[in-house]
Design a protein around this motif. Structure first.
Motif, PDB file in Angstrom:
ATOM      1  N   ILE A 199      39.699  44.461  39.578  1.00 55.37           N
ATOM      2  CA  ILE A 199      40.020  43.585  38.527  1.00 55.37           C
ATOM      3  C   ILE A 199      39.474  42.012  39.279  1.00 55.37           C
ATOM      4  O   ILE A 199      38.544  41.492  38.433  1.00 55.37           O
ATOM      5  CB  ILE A 199      41.379  43.241  38.435  1.00 55.37           C
ATOM      6  N   THR A 200      39.228  42.199  40.463  1.00 56.23           N
ATOM      7  CA  THR A 200      38.640  40.785  41.151  1.00 56.23           C
ATOM      8  C   THR A 200      37.420  40.873  40.797  1.00 56.23           C
ATOM      9  O   THR A 200      36.595  39.888  40.545  1.00 56.23           O
ATOM     10  CB  THR A 200      38.784  41.007  42.774  1.00 56.23           C
ATOM     11  N   ALA A 201      36.684  42.207  40.940  1.00 53.32           N
ATOM     12  CA  ALA A 201      35.204  42.468  40.622  1.00 53.32           C
ATOM     13  C   ALA A 201      34.951  41.953  39.249  1.00 53.32           C
ATOM     14  O   ALA A 201      33.755  41.475  38.984  1.00 53.32           O
ATOM     15  CB  ALA A 201      34.627  43.805  40.680  1.00 53.32           C
ATOM     16  N   ASN A 248      42.874  42.241  28.492  1.00 55.81           N
ATOM     17  CA  ASN A 248      43.748  41.124  28.945  1.00 55.81           C
ATOM     18  C   ASN A 248      43.670  41.296  30.418  1.00 55.81           C
ATOM     19  O   ASN A 248      44.533  42.292  30.838  1.00 55.81           O
ATOM     20  CB  ASN A 248      44.963  41.270  28.038  1.00 55.81           C
ATOM     21  N   LEU A 249      43.255  40.558  31.333  1.00 54.37           N
ATOM     22  CA  LEU A 249      43.380  40.516  32.539  1.00 54.37           C
ATOM     23  C   LEU A 249      44.458  39.479  33.042  1.00 54.37           C
ATOM     24  O   LEU A 249      44.243  38.377  32.537  1.00 54.37           O
ATOM     25  CB  LEU A 249      42.079  40.181  33.509  1.00 54.37           C
ATOM     26  N   THR A 250      45.696  39.850  33.620  1.00 53.20           N
ATOM     27  CA  THR A 250      46.735  38.760  33.632  1.00 53.20           C
ATOM     28  C   THR A 250      47.229  38.986  35.052  1.00 53.20           C
ATOM     29  O   THR A 250      47.021  40.005  35.824  1.00 53.20           O
ATOM     30  CB  THR A 250      47.668  39.082  32.493  1.00 53.20           C
ATOM     31  N   ALA A 251      48.400  38.195  35.218  1.00 49.75           N
ATOM     32  CA  ALA A 251      49.213  38.653  36.452  1.00 49.75           C
ATOM     33  C   ALA A 251      50.672  38.085  36.222  1.00 49.75           C
ATOM     34  O   ALA A 251      50.848  37.205  35.110  1.00 49.75           O
ATOM     35  CB  ALA A 251      48.546  37.678  37.805  1.00 49.75           C
ATOM     36  N   VAL A 258      42.910  34.901  36.823  1.00 50.36           N
ATOM     37  CA  VAL A 258      43.278  35.050  35.719  1.00 50.36           C
ATOM     38  C   VAL A 258      43.916  33.763  35.019  1.00 50.36           C
ATOM     39  O   VAL A 258      44.161  32.808  35.628  1.00 50.36           O
ATOM     40  CB  VAL A 258      44.162  36.044  35.547  1.00 50.36           C
ATOM     41  N   PRO A 259      43.924  33.843  33.602  1.00 55.81           N
ATOM     42  CA  PRO A 259      43.683  34.836  32.652  1.00 55.81           C
ATOM     43  C   PRO A 259      42.153  34.956  32.142  1.00 55.81           C
ATOM     44  O   PRO A 259      41.287  34.028  32.583  1.00 55.81           O
ATOM     45  CB  PRO A 259      44.494  34.520  31.332  1.00 55.81           C
ATOM     46  N   LEU A 260      41.852  36.153  32.079  1.00 57.80           N
ATOM     47  CA  LEU A 260      40.457  36.557  31.450  1.00 57.80           C
ATOM     48  C   LEU A 260      40.821  37.521  30.295  1.00 57.80           C
ATOM     49  O   LEU A 260      41.392  38.651  30.247  1.00 57.80           O
ATOM     50  CB  LEU A 260      39.543  37.233  32.550  1.00 57.80           C
ATOM     51  N   TYR A 261      40.130  37.110  29.088  1.00 56.60           N
ATOM     52  CA  TYR A 261      40.365  37.765  27.884  1.00 56.60           C
ATOM     53  C   TYR A 261      38.844  38.335  27.173  1.00 56.60           C
ATOM     54  O   TYR A 261      38.019  37.502  27.241  1.00 56.60           O
ATOM     55  CB  TYR A 261      41.057  37.112  26.997  1.00 56.60           C
ATOM     56  N   LEU A 262      38.778  39.739  27.261  1.00 59.06           N
ATOM     57  CA  LEU A 262      37.491  39.944  26.809  1.00 59.06           C
ATOM     58  C   LEU A 262      37.583  40.935  25.636  1.00 59.06           C
ATOM     59  O   LEU A 262      38.403  41.854  25.484  1.00 59.06           O
ATOM     60  CB  LEU A 262      36.891  41.036  27.800  1.00 59.06           C
ATOM     61  N   ASP A 268      46.473  44.284  35.335  1.00 61.51           N
ATOM     62  CA  ASP A 268      47.442  43.461  36.077  1.00 61.51           C
ATOM     63  C   ASP A 268      46.947  43.100  37.597  1.00 61.51           C
ATOM     64  O   ASP A 268      46.765  43.724  38.491  1.00 61.51           O
ATOM     65  CB  ASP A 268      48.727  44.181  36.002  1.00 61.51           C
ATOM     66  N   TRP A 269      46.698  41.860  37.746  1.00 63.05           N
ATOM     67  CA  TRP A 269      46.109  41.044  38.839  1.00 63.05           C
ATOM     68  C   TRP A 269      47.030  40.669  39.866  1.00 63.05           C
ATOM     69  O   TRP A 269      46.874  39.871  40.726  1.00 63.05           O
ATOM     70  CB  TRP A 269      45.239  40.066  38.569  1.00 63.05           C
ATOM     71  N   THR A 270      48.404  40.882  39.609  1.00 65.38           N
ATOM     72  CA  THR A 270      49.550  40.446  40.321  1.00 65.38           C
ATOM     73  C   THR A 270      49.511  40.855  41.843  1.00 65.38           C
ATOM     74  O   THR A 270      49.644  39.669  42.454  1.00 65.38           O
ATOM     75  CB  THR A 270      50.893  41.094  40.176  1.00 65.38           C
TER      76      THR A 270
END
Length: 95
Positions: A49-51, A4-7, A61-65, A41-43
Motif C-alpha cells: 500500500i505504501t508503494a 479505498n486505501l485507509t487505516a 491515507v486516505p487515497l481513493y482511486l 488497510d494501511w494500519t
C-alpha cells in the motif's frame, strides 16, 4: 473498480466511510454500475500500500482511486468525500 486505501487510526478515512462510502446512495450507484469496491488497510503500514500511495504522490491515507471501464489510469478523488462526489465520479459526470 473503486479502491479505498485507509487505516484504523485515520479520522478522515473513518468519516468518509461513514458519511459517503457507506451511504445507500453510493452503494446503489456502485451496484448499478457494477463497480467492485476494494479496501486496503494501511494500519500496519503495509509496504504494498505504501508503494501505491507513493505512485500517486501521497505519503499517507486516505487515497481513493476510481478505475473507470477502459480507462488507462485511475482517477484520484479528493481526500474529503461526499456521496454526491462519489456518485458523480462513478456516473462519469465531470466535477
Amino acid at each position: 473498480m473503486f479502491v479505498n486505501l485507509t487505516a484504523d487510526w485515520c479520522i478522515t478515512c473513518l468519516v468518509n466511510e461513514r458519511v459517503a462510502l457507506s451511504s445507500e446512495r453510493v452503494s446503489s450507484a456502485f451496484r448499478a454500475a457494477g463497480i467492485a469496491y476494494l479496501k486496503g488497510d494501511w494500519t500496519q503500514r503495509d509496504p504494498a500500500i505504501t508503494a501505491i500511495l507513493a505512485e500517486h504522490g501521497r505519503s499517507g491515507v486516505p487515497l481513493y482511486l476510481y478505475f473507470a471501464p477502459d480507462a488507462a489510469r485511475a482517477e484520484v478523488l479528493p481526500q474529503i468525500l461526499t456521496p454526491e462526489l462519489v456518485v458523480k465520479t462513478v456516473n462519469g459526470v465531470l466535477l
